[in-house]
Design an enzyme around this catalytic site. Structure first.
Site, PDB file in Angstrom:
ATOM      1  N   GLY A 132     -10.372  20.887   5.897  1.00  0.00           N
ATOM      2  CA  GLY A 132     -11.051  19.630   5.594  1.00  0.00           C
ATOM      3  C   GLY A 132     -10.095  18.507   5.234  1.00  0.00           C
ATOM      4  O   GLY A 132     -10.307  17.352   5.602  1.00  0.00           O
ATOM      5  N   ASP A 133      -9.026  18.847   4.523  1.00  0.00           N
ATOM      6  CA  ASP A 133      -8.021  17.849   4.173  1.00  0.00           C
ATOM      7  C   ASP A 133      -7.400  17.258   5.436  1.00  0.00           C
ATOM      8  O   ASP A 133      -7.247  16.042   5.558  1.00  0.00           O
ATOM      9  CB  ASP A 133      -6.945  18.478   3.289  1.00  0.00           C
ATOM     10  N   ALA A 134      -7.050  18.115   6.375  1.00  0.00           N
ATOM     11  CA  ALA A 134      -6.443  17.652   7.628  1.00  0.00           C
ATOM     12  C   ALA A 134      -7.429  16.799   8.428  1.00  0.00           C
ATOM     13  O   ALA A 134      -7.061  15.746   8.965  1.00  0.00           O
ATOM     14  CB  ALA A 134      -5.976  18.842   8.462  1.00  0.00           C
TER      15      ALA A 134
END
Length: 131
Positions: free
Chosen positions: A11-13
């Site tokens: 999700g961060d990416a």
């Protein structure tokens, strides 16, 4: 299902790429690109977005359960410029985005990411108006 921290990693990416794409589309120069992106892609901003989306009831029950699990997960890293509470909320937000990415629910993913930008921009406008 993957561990919440693994979903948050994805999700961060996804969140970072989404913000970078939107920033590039605005035509900013290299230095400004980094400045603009950094305003959205940090634990404090993501925590504020998470709180607003929860407060407005914009997560599904399934997303809320996933976020709860992620928020309560034992994290092996620390945020450099955020409180532990904000870092856990950011992880919860990222895990929902990662889950939507991996389940190929792109429409919902984009809906939440678009809402995230609006929420953050509104919060920034309120801060500027208070000055």
């Amino acid at each position: 299902m993957l561990a919440p921290t693994a979903l948050a990693f994805v999700g961060d990416a996804v969140h970072t790429l989404y913000i970078r794409r939107k920033t590039v589309e605005c035509g900013y120069g290299q230095y400004t690109l980094h400045q603009k992106t950094s305003k959205y892609v940090n634990a404090k901003a993501q925590a504020a977005v998470f709180d607003a989306l929860v407060e407005q009831g914009l997560f599904t029950d399934e997303e809320l359960e996933l976020a709860r699990r992620a928020k309560n997960a034992h994290l092996h890293s620390r945020a450099k410029a955020a409180s532990p509470a904000d870092y856990h909320k950011a992880t919860a937000f990222e895990s929902v985005i990662g889950y939507l990415e991996l389940t190929e629910n792109y429409a919902r993913r984009d809906e939440l990411l678009s809402l995230a930008i609006k929420v953050y921009d509104e919060k920034q406008q309120v801060k500027e108006d208070d000055k």
